[in-house]
Design an enzyme around this catalytic site. Structure first.
Site, PDB file in Angstrom:
ATOM      1  N   GLY A 158       0.811  -1.214   0.000  1.00 29.66           N
ATOM      2  CA  GLY A 158       0.000   0.000   0.000  1.00 29.66           C
ATOM      3  C   GLY A 158       0.842   1.260   0.000  1.00 29.66           C
ATOM      4  N   GLY A 163       8.990  -4.392  -8.507  1.00 33.16           N
ATOM      5  CA  GLY A 163       9.777  -3.240  -8.941  1.00 33.16           C
ATOM      6  C   GLY A 163      11.271  -3.496  -8.844  1.00 33.16           C
ATOM      7  N   HIS A 204       4.253   2.085  -8.125  1.00 31.02           N
ATOM      8  CA  HIS A 204       3.312   0.960  -8.050  1.00 31.02           C
ATOM      9  C   HIS A 204       2.371   0.975  -9.259  1.00 31.02           C
ATOM     10  CE1 HIS A 204       4.076   1.521  -3.573  1.00 31.02           C
ATOM     11  NE2 HIS A 204       4.319   0.230  -3.725  1.00 31.02           N
TER      12      HIS A 204
END
Ligand code: PAF
Length: 277
Positions: free
Chosen positions: A49, A165, A55
Site C-alpha cells: 500500500g 519493482g 506501483h
C-alpha cells in the site's frame, strides 16, 4: 467512493471496468476461478500500500502481460524487525483503492493477517543465494519474511505472472530464485524504477522525509549514476553520500551489473540502484 465486495463489483465510469474487492480467500477464489474458466491470464502486483506512481507503473505493465490485473495490499509484519517501522508504515487504503481503480485494476486483495497466515507464521519456504549479503547483512529477517508472504500470496492468488519493482532489485532476484527453486508456475517480471523529476526513486518511505532531507535524498541517484558509469568507485560513492548529508551508509556495492545502495537519512532508510554501463 464505496467499494463492493468481490461478489458484487462496482463499475468505474471513466474506465468502464469493474473493480472487485476481496478480503477473504473465498471472495478471491470466486472471482479468479471464473476468470480461469474463461481462459484469462491473471497478472499480480503484491504491494504494502501507500501507493505511488512506481506501483501504478507496475499495474500498467501487468496489464500489458495479462487479461486481468490483481493488486494486493498487505503490510507484512514478518518482514519488519521489532525495532523497524511496521507500526508507522503509511496505511492509506481509501486513497490506494482510488488509484487502483483509476489504473484499471480488476481486483484488489485486502487480506488480514489471519487470512494470510492462516495455519501460522511458520516458514514454508527459505530464501536462496540471492538473499546473501546486501540487505541481509543489515536486515537479516527481511527476505525470510518476504518469501514467506509472497509464497502465501502466490498460493492464494494463483497468478500466471507477477510483477516486482526493480528498486528492490535484490528482492526481485530473491523472488525469481524462489519461483525456480520451488517450481512455481509463475512468470516473474521486473518493472523499471519510477523516479521523480530529480531522479529520486519513488518509495512509500519518501513520505517520512522532511523538505531538507528530500533535497539530500535527491543526490543519491546522481552519485550512484557516477558509480555506475565507473567515474567513481563504490567506496567513493559511499563517501560522497555522507558528504551530501546522508547520516549512515549500509552498503554501496556492485552486483548483477548494478550499483546497489542503502543509506540512512535521519530515521529513514533509502535504497536505490543503477545499471552499470
Ligand atoms: O516490495 C514490497 O512492497 C514487499 O516486500 C512485498 C513484495 C509486497 C512483500 O510484502
Amino acid at each position: 467512493m464505496t467499494y463492493a465486495p468481490a461478489v458484487s463489483p462496482v463499475k468505474n465510469s471513466s474506465t468502464n471496468k469493474t473493480m472487485h474487492i476481496a478480503r477473504t480467500r473465498d471472495d478471491l477464489q470466486s472471482v479468479i476461478q471464473g476468470w480461469k474458466a474463461d481462459g484469462l491470464r491473471v497478472g499480480f502486483v503484491p504491494t504494502m500500500g501507500a501507493l505511488h506512481d512506481g506501483h501504478i507503473s507496475l499495474m500498467t505493465l501487468a496489464a500489458q502481460h495479462a487479461d486481468k490485473v490483481i493488486a494486493s495490499i498487505f503490510v507484512n509484519p514478518t518482514q519488519f524487525a521489532p525495532h523497524e517501522d511496521f507500526a508507522q508504515y503509511p496505511r492509506t487504503e481509501a486513497d490506494d483503492l482510488q488509484k487502483l481503480e483509476a489504473a484499471g485494476v480488476a481486483l484488489v486483495y485486502l487480506p488480514t493477517e489471519d487470512v494470510i497466515y492462516e495455519g501460522g507464521r511458520e516458514p514454508r519456504v527459505s530464501p536462496g543465494k540471492a538473499a546473501e549479503g546486501l540487505e541481509s547483512d543489515f536486515r537479516p529477517h527481511f527476505f525470510g519474511g518476504v518469501v514467506n508472504v509472497v509464497e502465501r500470496l502466490f498460493s492464494q492468488v494463483t497468478p500466471d505472472i507477477a510483477m516486482f519493482g526493480e528498486k528492490d532489485f535484490q528482492q526481485l532476484q530473491v523472488i525469481a530464485e524462489m519461483v525456480q527453486a520451488y517450481d512455481m508456475p509463475i512468470e516473474i517480471i521486473g518493472g523499471p524504477i519510477a523516479r521523480d523529476s530529480e531522479g529520486l526513486a519513488l518509495s512509500s518511505r519518501n513520505a517520512y522525509l522532511s523538505a531538507e532531507e528530500l533535497q539530500i535524498a535527491r543526490q543519491m541517484n546522481k552519485i550512484l549514476r557516477d558509480a555506475a558509469r565507473g567515474e567513481i568507485t563504490p567506496p567513493q560513492a559511499a563517501s560522497k553520500l555522507l558528504a551530501a548529508g546522508f547520516d549512515k551508509i549500509d552498503y554501496v556495492e556492485k552486483r548483477w551489473n548494478r550499483i546497489l545502495a542503502a543509506a540512512w537519512l535521519g530515521k529513514t532508510r533509502l535504497i536505490d540502484n543503477m545499471p552499470t554501463q
